[in-house]
Design an enzyme around this catalytic site. Structure first.
Site, PDB file in Angstrom:
ATOM      1  N   ASP A  36      31.739 -19.163   5.790  1.00  0.00           N
ATOM      2  CA  ASP A  36      32.636 -20.790   5.591  1.00  0.00           C
ATOM      3  C   ASP A  36      31.579 -21.350   4.681  1.00  0.00           C
ATOM      4  O   ASP A  36      30.748 -21.105   3.718  1.00  0.00           O
ATOM      5  CB  ASP A  36      31.652 -21.541   6.859  1.00  0.00           C
ATOM      6  CG  ASP A  36      31.166 -22.577   7.474  1.00  0.00           C
ATOM      7  OD1 ASP A  36      32.608 -23.598   7.090  1.00  0.00           O
ATOM      8  OD2 ASP A  36      30.530 -23.295   7.466  1.00  0.00           O
ATOM      9  N   ARG A  40      33.712 -27.404   1.214  1.00  0.00           N
ATOM     10  CA  ARG A  40      32.933 -27.970   0.700  1.00  0.00           C
ATOM     11  C   ARG A  40      33.194 -28.357  -0.569  1.00  0.00           C
ATOM     12  O   ARG A  40      32.639 -28.120  -1.881  1.00  0.00           O
ATOM     13  CB  ARG A  40      31.023 -27.953   1.770  1.00  0.00           C
ATOM     14  CG  ARG A  40      31.350 -28.753   2.376  1.00  0.00           C
ATOM     15  CD  ARG A  40      29.681 -28.504   3.256  1.00  0.00           C
ATOM     16  NE  ARG A  40      30.606 -27.808   4.499  1.00  0.00           N
ATOM     17  CZ  ARG A  40      29.673 -27.012   5.147  1.00  0.00           C
ATOM     18  NH1 ARG A  40      28.159 -26.865   5.235  1.00  0.00           N
ATOM     19  NH2 ARG A  40      30.111 -25.941   6.180  1.00  0.00           N
ATOM     20  N   ARG A  49      41.611 -28.575  -0.926  1.00  0.00           N
ATOM     21  CA  ARG A  49      40.752 -27.441  -0.624  1.00  0.00           C
ATOM     22  C   ARG A  49      40.997 -25.941  -0.244  1.00  0.00           C
ATOM     23  O   ARG A  49      40.262 -24.890  -1.029  1.00  0.00           O
ATOM     24  CB  ARG A  49      41.121 -27.946   1.145  1.00  0.00           C
ATOM     25  CG  ARG A  49      40.195 -29.190   1.493  1.00  0.00           C
ATOM     26  CD  ARG A  49      40.093 -28.953   3.171  1.00  0.00           C
ATOM     27  NE  ARG A  49      39.865 -27.993   4.067  1.00  0.00           N
ATOM     28  CZ  ARG A  49      38.425 -27.686   4.077  1.00  0.00           C
ATOM     29  NH1 ARG A  49      37.884 -29.162   3.813  1.00  0.00           N
ATOM     30  NH2 ARG A  49      38.399 -27.424   5.127  1.00  0.00           N
ATOM     31  N   HIS A  53      39.743 -21.774  -0.843  1.00  0.00           N
ATOM     32  CA  HIS A  53      39.811 -20.592   0.559  1.00  0.00           C
ATOM     33  C   HIS A  53      40.354 -19.480  -0.592  1.00  0.00           C
ATOM     34  O   HIS A  53      39.309 -18.797  -0.870  1.00  0.00           O
ATOM     35  CB  HIS A  53      40.761 -21.196   1.029  1.00  0.00           C
ATOM     36  CG  HIS A  53      40.624 -21.755   1.863  1.00  0.00           C
ATOM     37  ND1 HIS A  53      39.554 -21.723   2.769  1.00  0.00           N
ATOM     38  CD2 HIS A  53      41.491 -23.089   2.433  1.00  0.00           C
ATOM     39  CE1 HIS A  53      39.973 -22.577   3.700  1.00  0.00           C
ATOM     40  NE2 HIS A  53      40.599 -23.343   3.276  1.00  0.00           N
ATOM     41  N   LEU A 147      34.597   2.326   5.161  1.00  0.00           N
ATOM     42  CA  LEU A 147      34.002   1.437   5.496  1.00  0.00           C
ATOM     43  C   LEU A 147      35.486   0.426   6.631  1.00  0.00           C
ATOM     44  O   LEU A 147      36.621   0.857   6.699  1.00  0.00           O
ATOM     45  CB  LEU A 147      34.224   0.223   4.855  1.00  0.00           C
ATOM     46  CG  LEU A 147      33.858  -1.057   4.694  1.00  0.00           C
ATOM     47  CD1 LEU A 147      32.484  -1.640   5.458  1.00  0.00           C
ATOM     48  CD2 LEU A 147      33.881  -1.699   3.614  1.00  0.00           C
TER      49      LEU A 147
HETATM   50  C1  FPP Z   1      35.811 -22.056   6.556  1.00  0.00           C
HETATM   51  O1  FPP Z   1      35.593 -22.888   5.978  1.00  0.00           O
HETATM   52  C2  FPP Z   1      36.673 -20.859   5.772  1.00  0.00           C
HETATM   53  C3  FPP Z   1      37.299 -20.588   6.536  1.00  0.00           C
HETATM   54  C4  FPP Z   1      37.955 -21.032   8.087  1.00  0.00           C
HETATM   55  C5  FPP Z   1      38.859 -20.019   6.005  1.00  0.00           C
HETATM   56  C6  FPP Z   1      38.031 -17.866   5.922  1.00  0.00           C
HETATM   57  C7  FPP Z   1      38.952 -17.933   4.761  1.00  0.00           C
HETATM   58  C8  FPP Z   1      38.846 -16.898   3.578  1.00  0.00           C
HETATM   59  C9  FPP Z   1      37.374 -16.459   3.131  1.00  0.00           C
HETATM   60  C10 FPP Z   1      39.861 -16.590   3.262  1.00  0.00           C
HETATM   61  C11 FPP Z   1      41.328 -16.246   3.946  1.00  0.00           C
HETATM   62  C12 FPP Z   1      41.241 -14.959   4.213  1.00  0.00           C
HETATM   63  C13 FPP Z   1      41.255 -13.989   4.868  1.00  0.00           C
HETATM   64  C14 FPP Z   1      41.163 -12.736   4.629  1.00  0.00           C
HETATM   65  C15 FPP Z   1      42.079 -13.680   2.993  1.00  0.00           C
HETATM   66  P1  FPP Z   1      35.627 -24.246   5.466  1.00  0.00           P
HETATM   67  O2  FPP Z   1      37.055 -24.499   5.072  1.00  0.00           O
HETATM   68  O3  FPP Z   1      35.636 -24.712   7.186  1.00  0.00           O
HETATM   69  O4  FPP Z   1      34.503 -25.334   4.708  1.00  0.00           O
HETATM   70  P2  FPP Z   1      34.442 -26.579   5.018  1.00  0.00           P
HETATM   71  O5  FPP Z   1      32.776 -26.253   6.255  1.00  0.00           O
HETATM   72  O6  FPP Z   1      33.728 -26.624   3.786  1.00  0.00           O
HETATM   73  O7  FPP Z   1      35.203 -27.396   5.169  1.00  0.00           O
END
Ligand code: FPP
Length: 258
Positions: A36, A40, A49, A53, A147
């Site tokens: 998460d 931010r 955003r 990611h 793993l």
């Molecule tokens: C939450 O951060 C994160 C997600 C919804 C996506 C997680 C994905 C990745 C780390 C990359 C893609 C994954 C793979 C397996 C290739 P948020 O966007 O909700 O952050 P925020 O709360 O700060 O807005």
């Protein structure tokens, strides 16, 4: 039922020799992470955003490396929840494309390192290219056992429990299972994580104190570690810090320390 021979128990395994990450003592067998804070991280830098990611994928790569080094046996990461479909289509597309790109680019190296890719969640509802890449990755890495990388995609803990209940109900209706035979073990065996021990440690970056529908059944006795570090900044040293904190916990599983 733990059919995988390399799990030596439900809790972590003690290692005498410190790893290159300078960590000895009990290493958790199964670590779960809610990735998460990508949004931010990007916002703080005036970036889209998507940049957060993308950087988050680098953190995932670093975690896989660290888990291999520390001999963690299972890493479960929350990549896309059943609720994430509520995000704008553009962001959903970005996440799905990142997943495809990650698998395309890294599958051979992950395979070489002995990582088994194991998607958990309603995968069939993902876009076709993502489903194809996942199927390919699962097939290619099926025999690996260094793993297990569980990638939670279109995953929701409640949906997972509902599926398990439906499957158990079907067995009951078909006369393949008696009412008295419904146990916690039977429910566990109908979850996406069947045959795997529950997570020992759950890490939540970005300072949020909630579970967000992740592994609801499996975290009954999991130790939590929450940090303000945003996921894109999360690196091996943070994992080591989390494990050190875990090593100081007194896990009693509802019993007493005698
Ligand atoms: C939450 O951060 C994160 C997600 C919804 C996506 C997680 C994905 C990745 C780390 C990359 C893609 C994954 C793979 C397996 C290739 P948020 O966007 O909700 O952050 P925020 O709360 O700060 O807005």
């Amino acid at each position: 039922m733990l059919r995988l021979p390399f799990f030596r128990g439900k809790t972590g395994v003690s290692r005498e020799k410190p790893s290159k990450l300078e960590l000895s003592g009990e290493i958790p067998t199964h670590i779960a992470i809610i990735m998460d804070g990508n949004g931010r991280w990007a916002q703080k830098r005036n970036l889209p955003r998507a940049a957060g990611h993308r950087k988050g994928v680098e953190s995932l790569r670093a975690m896989v490396e660290a888990c291999l080094e520390l001999e963690v046996k299972i890493l479960t990461v929350y990549a896309f929840s059943t609720e994430n479909w509520k995000r704008p289509k553009e962001e959903v597309d970005i996440l799905m494309n990142l997943l495809v790109e990650y698998l395309q680019k890294e599958i051979n190296e992950l395979d070489r390192q002995g990582v088994r890719i194991s998607p958990i969640g309603e995968i069939s509802r993902l876009p076709v290219p993502a489903v194809r890449q996942l199927e390919k990755a699962v097939k290619q890495t099926a025999a690996n056992d260094r793993l297990i990388l569980n990638i939670a995609l279109n995953y929701g803990g409640r949906a997972e429990i509902v599926n398990a209940v439906k499957e158990v109900a079907r067995l009951l209706v078909n006369g393949e299972l008696a009412f008295e035979e419904i146990t916690e073990e039977v429910i566990s065996q109908h979850l996406a994580t069947k045959d795997m021990p529950d997570p020992d440690l759950l890490i939540r970056p970005s300072g949020e104190y909630r579970i967000s529908n992740f592994l609801l059944w499996q975290i009954a006795y999991t130790e939590f570690w929450i940090t303000d570090v945003l996921w894109p900044d999360f690196r091996k040293e943070h994992l080591v810090e989390a494990i050190r904190a875990y090593q100081k916990r007194d896990r009693r599983f509802g019993g007493l320390r005698l």
